[in-house]
Motif scaffolding. Structure first.
Motif, PDB file in Angstrom:
ATOM      1  N   ALA A  48      -1.456   2.464  -5.521  1.00  0.00           N
ATOM      2  CA  ALA A  48      -0.045   1.239  -5.172  1.00  0.00           C
ATOM      3  C   ALA A  48       1.089   1.463  -6.218  1.00  0.00           C
ATOM      4  O   ALA A  48       2.263   1.478  -5.649  1.00  0.00           O
ATOM      5  N   VAL A  49      -0.014   0.829  -7.278  1.00  0.00           N
ATOM      6  CA  VAL A  49       0.340   0.718  -8.572  1.00  0.00           C
ATOM      7  C   VAL A  49       1.645   2.023  -9.041  1.00  0.00           C
ATOM      8  O   VAL A  49       2.955   1.289  -9.545  1.00  0.00           O
ATOM      9  N   PHE A  50       1.017   3.251  -8.859  1.00  0.00           N
ATOM     10  CA  PHE A  50       1.105   3.831  -9.482  1.00  0.00           C
ATOM     11  C   PHE A  50       2.724   5.055  -8.270  1.00  0.00           C
ATOM     12  O   PHE A  50       4.233   4.949  -8.681  1.00  0.00           O
ATOM     13  N   ASN A  51       3.068   4.884  -7.261  1.00  0.00           N
ATOM     14  CA  ASN A  51       3.684   5.199  -5.992  1.00  0.00           C
ATOM     15  C   ASN A  51       4.795   3.973  -5.805  1.00  0.00           C
ATOM     16  O   ASN A  51       5.848   4.728  -6.297  1.00  0.00           O
ATOM     17  N   LEU A  52       4.292   3.315  -6.084  1.00  0.00           N
ATOM     18  CA  LEU A  52       5.243   2.401  -6.044  1.00  0.00           C
ATOM     19  C   LEU A  52       6.256   2.530  -6.707  1.00  0.00           C
ATOM     20  O   LEU A  52       7.990   1.821  -7.324  1.00  0.00           O
ATOM     21  N   LEU A  53       5.317   2.200  -7.989  1.00  0.00           N
ATOM     22  CA  LEU A  53       6.274   2.271  -9.296  1.00  0.00           C
ATOM     23  C   LEU A  53       7.185   3.677  -9.640  1.00  0.00           C
ATOM     24  O   LEU A  53       8.500   3.394 -10.117  1.00  0.00           O
ATOM     25  N   ARG A  54       7.298   4.879  -9.612  1.00  0.00           N
ATOM     26  CA  ARG A  54       7.164   5.531  -9.693  1.00  0.00           C
ATOM     27  C   ARG A  54       8.585   6.180  -8.890  1.00  0.00           C
ATOM     28  O   ARG A  54       9.432   6.852  -8.781  1.00  0.00           O
ATOM     29  N   ASN A  55       8.495   5.715  -7.369  1.00  0.00           N
ATOM     30  CA  ASN A  55       9.254   5.594  -6.483  1.00  0.00           C
ATOM     31  C   ASN A  55       9.836   4.150  -6.045  1.00  0.00           C
ATOM     32  O   ASN A  55      11.366   4.338  -5.211  1.00  0.00           O
ATOM     33  N   SER A  56      10.324   3.981  -7.047  1.00  0.00           N
ATOM     34  CA  SER A  56      11.378   2.550  -6.659  1.00  0.00           C
ATOM     35  C   SER A  56      12.290   1.988  -7.516  1.00  0.00           C
ATOM     36  O   SER A  56      13.633   1.518  -6.487  1.00  0.00           O
ATOM     37  N   GLY A  80       0.717  -7.712  -9.585  1.00  0.00           N
ATOM     38  CA  GLY A  80      -0.787  -6.828  -9.288  1.00  0.00           C
ATOM     39  C   GLY A  80      -0.634  -6.719  -8.203  1.00  0.00           C
ATOM     40  O   GLY A  80      -1.105  -7.419  -6.741  1.00  0.00           O
ATOM     41  N   LEU A  81      -0.088  -5.676  -7.556  1.00  0.00           N
ATOM     42  CA  LEU A  81      -0.182  -4.778  -6.106  1.00  0.00           C
ATOM     43  C   LEU A  81      -1.867  -4.801  -5.532  1.00  0.00           C
ATOM     44  O   LEU A  81      -2.638  -4.245  -6.661  1.00  0.00           O
ATOM     45  N   ARG A  82      -1.839  -5.097  -4.616  1.00  0.00           N
ATOM     46  CA  ARG A  82      -3.761  -4.559  -3.675  1.00  0.00           C
ATOM     47  C   ARG A  82      -3.696  -3.731  -2.831  1.00  0.00           C
ATOM     48  O   ARG A  82      -2.421  -3.369  -2.443  1.00  0.00           O
ATOM     49  N   GLY A  83      -4.508  -2.691  -2.580  1.00  0.00           N
ATOM     50  CA  GLY A  83      -3.952  -1.321  -1.953  1.00  0.00           C
ATOM     51  C   GLY A  83      -5.732  -1.037  -1.038  1.00  0.00           C
ATOM     52  O   GLY A  83      -5.972  -2.234  -1.059  1.00  0.00           O
ATOM     53  N   ALA A  84      -6.103   0.077  -1.386  1.00  0.00           N
ATOM     54  CA  ALA A  84      -7.369  -0.055  -0.607  1.00  0.00           C
ATOM     55  C   ALA A  84      -8.169   0.118  -1.742  1.00  0.00           C
ATOM     56  O   ALA A  84      -8.990  -0.602  -0.962  1.00  0.00           O
ATOM     57  N   GLN A 134       5.170  -7.967  -2.231  1.00  0.00           N
ATOM     58  CA  GLN A 134       5.393  -8.121  -3.642  1.00  0.00           C
ATOM     59  C   GLN A 134       5.584  -6.223  -3.557  1.00  0.00           C
ATOM     60  O   GLN A 134       6.357  -6.178  -4.830  1.00  0.00           O
ATOM     61  N   GLY A 135       5.020  -5.547  -2.837  1.00  0.00           N
ATOM     62  CA  GLY A 135       5.825  -4.072  -2.631  1.00  0.00           C
ATOM     63  C   GLY A 135       7.191  -4.081  -2.311  1.00  0.00           C
ATOM     64  O   GLY A 135       7.580  -3.512  -3.139  1.00  0.00           O
TER      65      GLY A 135
END
Length: 536
Positions: free
Chosen positions: A94-102, A299-303, A338-339
């Protein structure tokens, strides 16, 4: 969930063991890809804060959420702590994808801390979940020293074998000629082999595979761009497959049974437990308060928590389905709340750095060594009319030992065009140039939109710029700043490092009389260019 037993697909899937297996493999691939996109320079400013968050931060979050959940759900404290451990770590995918595609570019200290934390906190969370699950299955007691020893062992084995495996995989990639499309598959194969082997030896496979990615991503590989694109596709495929199985595993109606309790636990985690843990863990480090608040928000929670919630299900614990359902709801709320606000909060808290124009394509032609930097071929998209390429660049004869940029081709309307000193570039032109990597930022800025260049130079970095080693005394005399207490030998870079008092990054700034000095470019830990903005 729509394809599941209560959705339109009516697929009846109830195999937590398969979902757990697929989830772990998918997370390993996602961490491998995330590591390959993490610059080694990031560790200079973010390693120790990240480790603090990945260890002490997870423990504090677990304790806080666990105590609150035990009280709210009226269950034994150990069940509450197990739930806290499951949702205690942030999710790398979640962190990698959201930060890079935000659409926003965070300063290196904040972005690096978030990425390294999400890649390194899984060992602690897994160890806590396994330990608490074991305690619920037996009456054995676990000492604090035994727990700390297990943590140290997991980090030591995972760290060492991850580094060793990454170095071996890099040597393999540099020496074995393959069809271009096979390099990514070789990387995934090596990563999963190291991940599995380290787990079998009692280490942290997640930490190991992340380090493998960091070493490969920062190594000298000629096929870097094509590998990066293929790895990105594999990471998305892994994530899609993982969420598909996890969604099928959920019974939507069961989520409503403890819906309001799950919402309260999620809100407690987001607004109380995570912020308090972040503030405590970052106290020894010189983060600005907006940076601390932003790190606590992302503090994203995901898979990862959902996969961890399968541990008690597989172990056959009572109330395991309750833990899984609450975890799933917490993850959904975290990603939705958050996301969806990652870019908005970054701009509001002013932790962003304006995006620097970049080339559209890159090919590595030579490898760097101690005496010669690497030489690469870049394609730039022209975004402004009227730009002219200097005649010195046009008339240069291509050479591997080139020290100045060289024009290779100008493509206009998909056709090569002859370039002279009188040629004016048009929006949409594509310029191919032979460059050293250190020259890329300046060249890309020259082809960017004038509005973008103006924003970079004036609104954020300032109207003017000087070298980092520029005399502070001369700067003060030029702009009418009081120079009484300035040392003759002090430079602009010295002032920034002295006043900021920490590992500085691009975008850090200080006030100097009526001037605002902003770090514009860095070479490793050295400040090379400083922007100057006149304050009213």
């Amino acid at each position: 969930m729509l394809a599941g037993e209560e959705g339109v697909g009516r697929l009846d899937f109830d195999n937590p063991n398969l979902a757990f297996f697929v989830g772990n493999l998918a997370l390993a691939i996602i961490l491998l890809d995330g590591g390959m996109r993490t610059k080694i320079s990031t560790f200079r400013v973010a390693l120790w804060p990240s480790l603090s968050l990945a260890t002490l931060g997870v423990v504090m979050t677990t304790a806080a959420v666990g105590s609150f959940a035990a009280w709210l759900l009226n269950v034994d404290l150990i069940y509450g702590l197990l739930l806290g451990a499951i949702v205690g770590s942030t999710d790398a995918a979640a962190v990698f994808n959201l930060l890079r595609n935000s659409g926003v570019r965070l300063n290196e200290r904040v972005g690096g801390t978030l990425e390294i934390e999400s890649g390194a906190n899984d060992p602690m969370a897994i160890l806590l979940v396994v330990m608490l699950t074991g305690l619920l299955q037996s009456s054995e007691q676990v000492s604090v020293w035994g727990f700390l020893g297990q943590i140290g062992l997991q980090f030591a084995i995972g760290g060492f074998l991850g580094w060793l495996g990454g170095r071996c995989a890099l040597l393999l990639l540099q020496r074995i000629p393959l069809v271009e499309g096979l390099y990514a598959l070789l990387i995934v194969s090596c990563g999963l082999a190291i991940f599995s082997g380290v787990n079998m030896l009692g280490g942290s496979g997640f930490l190991a595979v992340y380090l493998v990615g960091v070493i490969l991503g920062n190594g000298k590989i000629k096929q870097h761009d094509s590998i990066s694109q293929a790895m990105d596709g594999l990471a998305w495929l892994a994530q899609a497959g993982m969420f598909l199985l996890l969604g099928l595993l959920v019974t939507p109606s069961d989520l409503l049974a403890y819906g309001w309790q799950a919402v309260l636990i999620a809100l407690f985690l987001i607004f109380i437990a995570r912020p308090v843990a972040i503030l405590v863990c970052l106290l020894p480090f010189d983060f600005r308060w907006p940076e601390r608040f932003y790190i606590s928000w992302v503090g994203l929670r995901g898979a990862v928590p959902i996969v961890l919630a399968l541990y008690p299900v597989i172990a056959g614990l009572s109330n395991s389905n309750l833990l899984f359902e609450i975890t799933f709801t917490v993850v959904l709320i975290s990603l939705l709340l958050q996301g969806s606000t990652v870019p908005l909060m970054a701009r509001w808290l002013k932790v962003v750095v304006p995006p620097v124009p970049e080339p559209t394509t890159r090919f590595s032609l030579t490898e760097s060594d101690a005496f010669h930097p690497s030489l690469e071929l870049y394609e730039f998209l022209v975004q402004a009319d009227g730009i002219r390429i200097p005649s010195a660049i046009i008339n240069n004869v291509p050479s591997v030992s080139v020290d100045t940029p060289q024009l290779v081709a100008l493509v206009r309307n998909q056709h090569p065009t002859v370039v002279t000193a009188e040629t004016e570039l048009m929006t949409g032109d594509r310029v191919w140039m032979l460059l050293h990597p250190n020259d890329v930022n300046d060249v890309a800025l020259a082809f960017a939109q004038k509005g973008t260049a103006s924003f970079l130079m004036q609104n954020f970095f300032g109207e003017f710029s000087v070298h980092g080693d520029a005399s502070l005394l001369v700067l003060a005399q030029t702009y009418g700043v009081d120079s009484q207490d300035i040392d003759d030998q002090e430079t602009a870079a010295d002032l920034l490092k002295r006043q900021l008092g920490r590992q500085v990054v691009v975008g850090d700034r200080v006030r100097f009389g009526k001037l605002r000095l902003t770090i514009r470019q860095m070479d490793g830990a050295d400040i090379t260019v400083v922007g100057i903005k006149l304050q009213s």
